[in-house]
Write an enzyme that holds these catalytic residues in place. Structure first.
Site, PDB file in Angstrom:
ATOM      1  N   SER A  20      66.010   8.537   1.621  1.00 43.68           N
ATOM      2  CA  SER A  20      65.809   9.126   2.862  1.00 43.68           C
ATOM      3  C   SER A  20      66.712   8.610   3.849  1.00 43.68           C
ATOM      4  CB  SER A  20      64.045   8.838   2.833  1.00 43.68           C
ATOM      5  OG  SER A  20      63.826   9.936   3.935  1.00 43.68           O
ATOM      6  N   HIS A  55      57.953  13.197  -2.031  1.00 51.00           N
ATOM      7  CA  HIS A  55      59.131  12.173  -1.441  1.00 51.00           C
ATOM      8  C   HIS A  55      59.206  10.919  -1.873  1.00 51.00           C
ATOM      9  CE1 HIS A  55      62.057  11.606   1.740  1.00 51.00           C
ATOM     10  NE2 HIS A  55      61.425  10.569   2.175  1.00 51.00           N
TER      11      HIS A  55
END
Length: 254
Positions: free
Chosen positions: A90, A226
Site C-alpha cells: 500500500s 486489503h
C-alpha cells in the site's frame, strides 16, 4: 541506523537483504519478524518512520522526499555492499518505488527485485482519480477504514488506541496523496517486479507498474481484502516466493 531500521536478526553473512516499507500508519514489527522466519541467506530490514514506535516523539514527515532522503542517507553504504530487494504494501509500495527511483537516478544502484503490494502505480488513472482521505473528519475516516477491512473492529472501537493510531495513518496518507510521479517515457529499472494484491480489495491498476522496468513483471493475487498479507497462509506463500526469487537473484548476481 537503529533509529530508522528495525532488524530482529542481524545476519552479517547473509547474501542479500530485504528492505521492507510499512503501510500507512504502520510500524516495523510485522516485517521485522520476517527476519526470524526467512532462511539465513537473507537479512530483513524493516523501515521505521517518525511518529511511531521508538520514534513516537518525532514529528511526522510531510512529504515523500523526506522519507527517501532519510532511508537512502542511512542505508546507502549497506546497499553498495551486497544485493538487496525492496518490499512495500500500500503506502509502502509507493515509498519502495520512490526509494528505488532515487537510488537509480542518483547513485546508479538497483534492487535485484521489487515486490509491490496493494497499490496502483502513482501515475495510473486509477490512482490519480482516487478520492483523498487524509482530510476527512475522524468519523468519516473511520467509516472508510471499516469499509476496506483489515483493521480489527476492537481497535476501531477503542478511542484511546485510535488517538495514537489515527495521526500516523492520516500523515502517511497525506504523503501518498500528494506524491506525484509521471509515467516514465522508458523503463527506469531493469530488475524484476512482482505485484501482489488481495482479490477482495478495491481494484488496483497493477499492470501500470510494468512501465517502470524492462525486466520480468509478474502479478500474484491472494484470497482476502486489503490486508490479505496478514493472513498466515498468505504470508507463508509470500515469504516462500520472495525467498525463492532472492535466491535466484543471488545466483545471477554472483
Amino acid at each position: 541506523m537503529e533509529k530508522v531500521i528495525n532488524c530482529f536478526k542481524r545476519r552479517p553473512d547473509a547474501v542479500s537483504r530485504l528492505i521492507c516499507f510499512p503501510w500507512a500508519g504502520g510500524g516495523s514489527i510485522h516485517y521485522a519478524r520476517w527476519g526470524n522466519v526467512v532462511n539465513s541467506s537473507i537479512e530483513v530490514f524493516a523501515v521505521k518512520l517518525p511518529g511511531r514506535e521508538s520514534r513516537a516523539k518525532e514529528p511526522f514527515f510531510q512529504n515523500m522526499q523526506q522519507i527517501v532522503d532519510e532511508v537512502i542517507g542511512v542505508l546507502l553504504p549497506l546497499l553498495k555492499e551486497k544485493p538487496f530487494a525492496l518490499f512495500g504494501h500500500s503506502f509502502g509500495a509507493f515509498t519502495s518505488f520512490a526509494v528505488a527511483d532515487a537510488l537509480k537516478r542518483l547513485h546508479n544502484l538497483e534492487p535485484v527485485h521489487i515486490f509491490l503490494s496493494g497499490a496502483s502505480a502513482p501515475y495510473s488513472e486509477t490512482r490519480i482519480n482516487t478520492p483523498k482521505r487524509s482530510d476527512l473528519s475522524d468519523e468519516d475516516f473511520l467509516k472508510w477504514m471499516s469499509s476496506i477491512g483489515g483493521t480489527p473492529p476492537e481497535l476501531l472501537a477503542n478511542p484511546e488506541v485510535l488517538k495514537l493510531f489515527l495521526p500516523a495513518l492520516k500523515a502517511d496518507l497525506h504523503i501518498v496523496e500528494n506524491y506525484r510521479r509521471d509515467k516514465p517515457d522508458s523503463p527506469i529499472l531493469s530488475c524484476p517486479i512482482t505485484c501482489f494484491d488481495g482479490k477482495d480489495d478495491i481494484p488496483h491498476d497493477l499492470q501500470a507498474w510494468k512501465s517502470i522496468t524492462s525486466g520480468d513483471f509478474t502479478v500474484r493475487m491472494f484470497d482476502g481484502s486489503h490486508f490479505y498479507l496478514k493472513d498466515s497462509a498468505n504470508e507463508k506463500i509470500i515469504l516462500d516466493f520472495v525467498t525463492k526469487q532472492l535466491e535466484t537473484s543471488e545466483m545471477d548476481y554472483l
